[in-house]
Scaffold this active site. Structure first.
Site, PDB file in Angstrom:
ATOM      1  N   ASN A   1       0.855  -1.188   0.000  1.00 16.54           N
ATOM      2  CA  ASN A   1       0.000   0.000   0.000  1.00 16.54           C
ATOM      3  C   ASN A   1       0.896   1.245   0.000  1.00 16.54           C
ATOM      4  O   ASN A   1       1.499   1.572   1.007  1.00 16.54           O
ATOM      5  CB  ASN A   1      -0.899  -0.040   1.249  1.00 16.54           C
TER       6      ASN A   1
ATOM      7  N   LYS B   1       0.048   4.291  -0.327  1.00 16.77           N
ATOM      8  CA  LYS B   1      -0.637   5.476   0.212  1.00 16.77           C
ATOM      9  C   LYS B   1      -0.440   6.664  -0.750  1.00 16.77           C
ATOM     10  O   LYS B   1      -0.379   6.449  -1.960  1.00 16.77           O
ATOM     11  CB  LYS B   1      -0.159   5.764   1.626  1.00 16.77           C
TER      12      LYS B   1
ATOM     13  N   HIS C   1      -9.657   1.033   5.302  1.00 15.71           N
ATOM     14  CA  HIS C   1      -8.329   1.221   5.890  1.00 15.71           C
ATOM     15  C   HIS C   1      -8.459   2.230   7.033  1.00 15.71           C
ATOM     16  O   HIS C   1      -9.264   3.161   6.964  1.00 15.71           O
ATOM     17  CB  HIS C   1      -7.361   1.739   4.818  1.00 15.71           C
TER      18      HIS C   1
ATOM     19  N   GLU D   1      -6.838   4.720   7.886  1.00 11.56           N
ATOM     20  CA  GLU D   1      -6.729   6.137   7.506  1.00 11.56           C
ATOM     21  C   GLU D   1      -8.033   6.633   6.872  1.00 11.56           C
ATOM     22  O   GLU D   1      -8.397   7.797   7.007  1.00 11.56           O
ATOM     23  CB  GLU D   1      -5.520   6.327   6.569  1.00 11.56           C
TER      24      GLU D   1
ATOM     25  N   GLU E   1      -5.421  -4.983  10.972  1.00  7.85           N
ATOM     26  CA  GLU E   1      -4.453  -3.896  11.065  1.00  7.85           C
ATOM     27  C   GLU E   1      -4.723  -3.083  12.326  1.00  7.85           C
ATOM     28  O   GLU E   1      -5.545  -2.150  12.304  1.00  7.85           O
ATOM     29  CB  GLU E   1      -4.586  -2.979   9.843  1.00  7.85           C
TER      30      GLU E   1
ATOM     31  N   GLY F   1       2.132   2.514  10.575  1.00  9.45           N
ATOM     32  CA  GLY F   1       3.031   3.654  10.369  1.00  9.45           C
ATOM     33  C   GLY F   1       3.757   4.098  11.626  1.00  9.45           C
ATOM     34  O   GLY F   1       4.396   5.146  11.642  1.00  9.45           O
TER      35      GLY F   1
ATOM     36  N   SER G   1       3.326  -1.752  10.285  1.00 11.48           N
ATOM     37  CA  SER G   1       4.780  -1.631  10.480  1.00 11.48           C
ATOM     38  C   SER G   1       5.553  -2.910  10.157  1.00 11.48           C
ATOM     39  O   SER G   1       6.554  -3.209  10.796  1.00 11.48           O
ATOM     40  CB  SER G   1       5.091  -1.172  11.912  1.00 11.48           C
TER      41      SER G   1
END
Ligand code: PGA
Length: 260
Positions: A11, A13, A96, A98, A168, A174, A214
């Site tokens: 991904n 992003k 996701h 985010e 996740e 991140g 991560s």
């Protein structure tokens, strides 16, 4: 896709412009070998999807949309639909963290996107996971339960065959703080048991569940070795072609000796 195949999704992003994306894929194509037991999926920004679709060999890489709108067409300025992505991508990320936390996507939006993906022959990768606060309150299993019910509400057991779940934990994304393999194992077992409750034992056994948060070339193997985990959703490390190709190598079964 059967569970004997590992799924590795990169991904990107909101990173890499057209030129950088093309260079990256050129480099990655040289580093990644085709393995029958690994499916490698790239999720670049929407802008680059079309040109990359012409550049890649679909036997080597598949493409995923990072996001899409749930309606198929109409007056929705700025949006891209799953119907428009059909033929270019094979997967679509949905929910996701985010999207949930920065763009306030609700379970209702996410459910509609899962439906839109299925309707347009994209495999939805439904991302679920708890925040640090929810974890500290001991709510992990309850959050996973609610997000699964929220995302899958209208999915039939036949349609579920196309769905991938990505566990996740929000605090691991991140942050450099990857989850412990034991905790991932426990969460993925909770996910399968919820799927069993909703769809029965066969579906729970067959559904592909990934870990993301991560992941690095060094930590990947510990997750890939977990019997319940079928692959990885990789953010930061997927931007480095060498690191990402190492992760792909580790997903290939015969690789354990070669990678020691
Ligand atoms: P990360 O991102 O690997 O950079 O933590 C994972 C993701 O957001 O899917």
């Amino acid at each position: 896709m059967a569970r004997d195949k590992k799924l590795i999704i990169g991904n990107w992003k909101m990173n890499l412009n057209m030129h950088e994306a093309s260079l990256y894929v050129h480099q990655l194509a040289k580093l990644v070998k085709n393995h029958r037991d690994v499916e490698v999926v790239l999720a670049p920004t929407a802008l680059t999807l079309q040109s990359l679709s012409l550049q890649i060999n679909y036997r080597q890489f598949k493409l995923a949309a990072q996001n899409f709108y749930w309606r198929d067409m109409g007056a929705y300025t700025g949006e891209i639909s799953a119907a428009q992505l059909n033929g270019i991508v094979q997967y679509g990320l949905v929910g996701h963290s985010e999207r949930r936390h920065v763009f306030n996507e609700s379970d209702k939006d996410i459910r509609a996107k899962v439906q839109a993906a299925i309707r347009n022959n994209l495999r939805p990768v439904l991302c679920i996971g708890e925040t640090a606060f929810e974890r500290s309150e001991g709510e992990t299993a309850a959050v996973l339960h609610d997000q699964l019910i929220g995302g899958l509400a209208n999915v039939t057991s036949e349609e579920l065959k196309e769905v991938v779940i990505a566990y996740e934990p929000v605090w691991a994304i991140g942050s450099g703080k990857n989850a412990l393999p034991d905790d991932v194992s426990q969460a993925v077992r909770a996910i399968r048991s919820q799927i069993k409750h909703l769809y029965g034992a066969k579906s729970a056994e067959e559904i592909q569940v990934l870990y993301g948060g991560s992941v690095t070339a060094d930590s990947a193997k510990a997750y890939l070795d977990l019997p319940d985990v079928d692959g990885l959703l990789v953010g930061g490390a997927s931007l480095d072609a060498h690191a990402f190709s190492e992760i792909v190598k580790k997903a290939h079964k015969g690789s354990s000796l070669a990678n020691k």
